[in-house]
Design a protein around this motif. Sequence first.
Motif, PDB file in Angstrom:
ATOM      1  N   UNK A 144      19.435   3.037 -11.398  1.00  0.00           N
ATOM      2  CA  UNK A 144      18.367   3.875 -10.850  1.00  0.00           C
ATOM      3  C   UNK A 144      18.116   3.565  -9.383  1.00  0.00           C
ATOM      4  N   UNK A 145      18.402   2.346  -9.019  1.00  0.00           N
ATOM      5  CA  UNK A 145      18.225   1.909  -7.638  1.00  0.00           C
ATOM      6  C   UNK A 145      18.969   2.827  -6.659  1.00  0.00           C
TER       7      UNK A 145
ATOM      8  N   UNK B 259      10.879  -0.915 -13.452  1.00  0.00           N
ATOM      9  CA  UNK B 259      11.407  -0.753 -12.097  1.00  0.00           C
ATOM     10  C   UNK B 259      10.898   0.520 -11.432  1.00  0.00           C
TER      11      UNK B 259
ATOM     12  N   UNK C  36       9.222   5.229  -1.974  1.00  0.00           N
ATOM     13  CA  UNK C  36       9.076   6.466  -2.732  1.00  0.00           C
ATOM     14  C   UNK C  36      10.450   6.993  -3.116  1.00  0.00           C
ATOM     15  N   UNK C  37      10.611   7.274  -4.417  1.00  0.00           N
ATOM     16  CA  UNK C  37      11.890   7.821  -4.874  1.00  0.00           C
ATOM     17  C   UNK C  37      11.849   9.340  -4.881  1.00  0.00           C
TER      18      UNK C  37
ATOM     19  N   UNK D 159       9.212  13.180  -5.733  1.00  0.00           N
ATOM     20  CA  UNK D 159       8.010  13.831  -6.228  1.00  0.00           C
ATOM     21  C   UNK D 159       8.419  14.947  -7.174  1.00  0.00           C
TER      22      UNK D 159
ATOM     23  N   UNK E 293       4.841   5.697   4.481  1.00  0.00           N
ATOM     24  CA  UNK E 293       4.049   5.857   3.272  1.00  0.00           C
ATOM     25  C   UNK E 293       3.796   4.521   2.604  1.00  0.00           C
ATOM     26  N   UNK E 294       4.761   3.618   2.716  1.00  0.00           N
ATOM     27  CA  UNK E 294       4.649   2.331   2.056  1.00  0.00           C
ATOM     28  C   UNK E 294       4.474   1.258   3.112  1.00  0.00           C
ATOM     29  N   UNK E 295       3.384   0.531   2.993  1.00  0.00           N
ATOM     30  CA  UNK E 295       3.138  -0.536   3.949  1.00  0.00           C
ATOM     31  C   UNK E 295       2.749  -1.790   3.194  1.00  0.00           C
TER      32      UNK E 295
ATOM     33  N   UNK F  38       9.658   3.058  -6.454  1.00  0.00           N
ATOM     34  CA  UNK F  38      10.299   1.831  -6.929  1.00  0.00           C
ATOM     35  C   UNK F  38       9.212   0.768  -7.029  1.00  0.00           C
TER      36      UNK F  38
ATOM     37  N   UNK G 105      19.754   6.005  -7.161  1.00  0.00           N
ATOM     38  CA  UNK G 105      19.484   7.423  -7.333  1.00  0.00           C
ATOM     39  C   UNK G 105      19.144   8.052  -5.982  1.00  0.00           C
ATOM     40  N   UNK G 106      19.629   9.268  -5.762  1.00  0.00           N
ATOM     41  CA  UNK G 106      19.226   9.931  -4.511  1.00  0.00           C
ATOM     42  C   UNK G 106      17.761  10.341  -4.571  1.00  0.00           C
ATOM     43  N   UNK G 107      17.162  10.426  -3.404  1.00  0.00           N
ATOM     44  CA  UNK G 107      15.753  10.844  -3.349  1.00  0.00           C
ATOM     45  C   UNK G 107      15.659  12.318  -3.683  1.00  0.00           C
ATOM     46  N   UNK G 108      14.483  12.730  -4.151  1.00  0.00           N
ATOM     47  CA  UNK G 108      14.290  14.142  -4.479  1.00  0.00           C
ATOM     48  C   UNK G 108      12.857  14.535  -4.176  1.00  0.00           C
ATOM     49  N   UNK G 109      12.597  15.833  -4.267  1.00  0.00           N
ATOM     50  CA  UNK G 109      11.254  16.341  -3.981  1.00  0.00           C
ATOM     51  C   UNK G 109      10.899  16.094  -2.529  1.00  0.00           C
ATOM     52  N   UNK G 110       9.648  15.741  -2.291  1.00  0.00           N
ATOM     53  CA  UNK G 110       9.178  15.526  -0.924  1.00  0.00           C
ATOM     54  C   UNK G 110       9.822  14.315  -0.277  1.00  0.00           C
ATOM     55  N   UNK G 111      10.353  13.414  -1.098  1.00  0.00           N
ATOM     56  CA  UNK G 111      10.895  12.177  -0.549  1.00  0.00           C
ATOM     57  C   UNK G 111      12.180  12.415   0.231  1.00  0.00           C
TER      58      UNK G 111
ATOM     59  N   UNK H 145      17.891  -4.803 -15.821  1.00  0.00           N
ATOM     60  CA  UNK H 145      18.725  -4.055 -16.757  1.00  0.00           C
ATOM     61  C   UNK H 145      19.728  -3.229 -15.964  1.00  0.00           C
TER      62      UNK H 145
ATOM     63  N   UNK I  26       0.846  -1.189   0.000  1.00  0.00           N
ATOM     64  CA  UNK I  26       0.000   0.000   0.000  1.00  0.00           C
ATOM     65  C   UNK I  26       0.878   1.234   0.000  1.00  0.00           C
TER      66      UNK I  26
ATOM     67  N   UNK J  56      20.576  -0.262 -16.294  1.00  0.00           N
ATOM     68  CA  UNK J  56      20.118   1.073 -15.936  1.00  0.00           C
ATOM     69  C   UNK J  56      19.141   1.013 -14.775  1.00  0.00           C
ATOM     70  N   UNK J  57      18.373  -0.073 -14.717  1.00  0.00           N
ATOM     71  CA  UNK J  57      17.463  -0.207 -13.590  1.00  0.00           C
ATOM     72  C   UNK J  57      18.259  -0.335 -12.297  1.00  0.00           C
TER      73      UNK J  57
END
Lengths: 326, 290
Positions: free
Chosen positions: B78-79, A23, A44-45, A47, B96-98, A38, B81-87, B72, A5, B74-75
């Motif tokens: 991407x793993x 991915x 969450x990566x 926004x 947020x993720x459950x 992801x 990658x630094x977080x950006x925005x609100x993350x 791949x 979720x 590139x995938x």
Amino acid sequence: MRPILMKGHERPLTFLKYNRDGDLLFSCAKDHNPTVWFADNGERLGTYRGHNGAVWCCDVSKDSGRLITGSADQTAMLWNVQTGQQLFTFNFDSPARSVDFAVGDKLAVITTDPFMELPSAIHVKRIAKDPSEQTGESVLLIKGPQGRINRAIWGPLNRTIISAGEDAIIRVWDSETGKLLKESDKESGHKKTVTSLAKSADGSHFLTGSLDKSARLWDTRTLTLIKTYVTERPVNAVAMSPLLDHVVLGGGQDASAVTTTDHRAGKFEAKFYDKILQEEIGGVKGHFGPINALAFNPDGKSFSSGGEDGYVRLHHFDPDYFNIKI
Amino acid sequence: MAHQGEPAKLRWGELEEDDGEDLDFLLPPRQVIGPDENGIKKVIEYKFDDDGNKVKITTTTRTRKLANARLSKRAVERRSWPKFGDAVHEDVGSRLTMVSTEEILLERPKPLGSKTEEPKTAGDPLAQFQKGAVLMVCRTCGKKGDHWTSRCPYKDLAPPSEGFVDKPAASDGAAAAAGATKGAYVPPGMRAGAERTTGSDMRRRNDENSVRVTNLSEDTREPDLLELFRPFGPVSRVYVAIDQKTGMSRGFGFVNFVSREDAQRAINKLNGYGYDNLILRVEWATPRAN
């Protein structure tokens, strides 16, 4: 299966999109921040901050470098997927409803809503490789259909644009001249607003979902009706499995009626149908409101659904899903 | 550093003082051997057990590569990658993720095969069941695969099932009162000699000639039932129980006839009657226990 979720949005979901490698999952909602997750664990990566209205649709380029979003703030924006940086803003005079990159990512089709006596329109924009050279000029502007155009996508080899919307007619346009090539006929076509449109993995056929409580499968080239999937709820979202001959329909009763009835009466499950036999395979429950968005992972082993309840639910299929027999 | 020379002669008082990690420097360092070409890795660790004795722990693990994990390049990139925005400024507690606590299954709409059988049964019911005749069981004589209950040739010979027996309300109540054991409580209204005009009258009005129909299909509505029962005589009321929450039929209903004979005929005729692929059960509506 135990779905993951994701509660990153504060308002109803509007659209979901996987990138080509499967991915990353992009989600759009009526809050103003498209989000990327992801797709394996739901983390969450980031926004994309900058829109000032509901975000209706998004598309990601094949190399997962660019994201385009269409929003009710009368803009469509280009983003750097990795950093969340705004690259360009296309300004319109009415809300942007649907966006789609062409094959090769050199063109994008954007539809705008009818607004303040302006009719709905389909815009084709050239997407520059270097964002500093990007311009807002339209390569092509198509007007004509009455009512909102809910979705417009590219046909095979970028030669055509397929559009569908409130007038329930599916139209195929020439993407160079803007001429109307084909129209679905009233007899076999939808009876009410077409809400969603999804291409098959090879682009040879596409699926439309409508408020007339059915989804229909069409041949992309000839626009002939191939299959009809009848359900008992308005269809808000459709998706096609790239792996198996399955289609998924999501929807449910009108959002305004949700609080007045029991959740069982709402029919908020994602319904799986056999693509060929048109028979129901099963339903996946979970949402507390109608499903507004559905997307299949390009590997066909997971799918996600976004609901009016603001949740994205990411489902990784159990092994027995892959050998369901009717 | 003075301790290092004679680790065995630690005094318990000192042990108490700096328990935990502080003692770890007394131990030989952790050794990692491998992983070798078979993916076998050995880790040798030392620690103190509860009694303060030095223990050597050797852990051998084998790492196996999973064949199907294809990602791949590139995938994979991407793993990281630094977080950006609100993350970026995400609270640790925001969750947020459950993972759903509920196990969600792909629910099959109907048991296997039921859907495909429908049209065939509708076309020629007897022919369909002649082959795999187990499904057709007469509830009167118990014969399998020969005839439906309603067409049973032995119907008249068999003792009537409880559904057919007419139990007049008054005699029933009297019997209950008479049969009651001495000590059991009998409500005043039920006691011998008590006037029970009101009670039975009220019941009579509601339940007279009322027929209960069960095993209805979900699609059956009141007009359908009316159509089914009207040929037997005038009907005063038709009712199908509806689930208030879902709006679906609950699978049973009641039909009130004006005359009792008509009701009896309807029961005789329609009990065991196939309707919408279900076998109806039609019987006298027994008054509620309370």
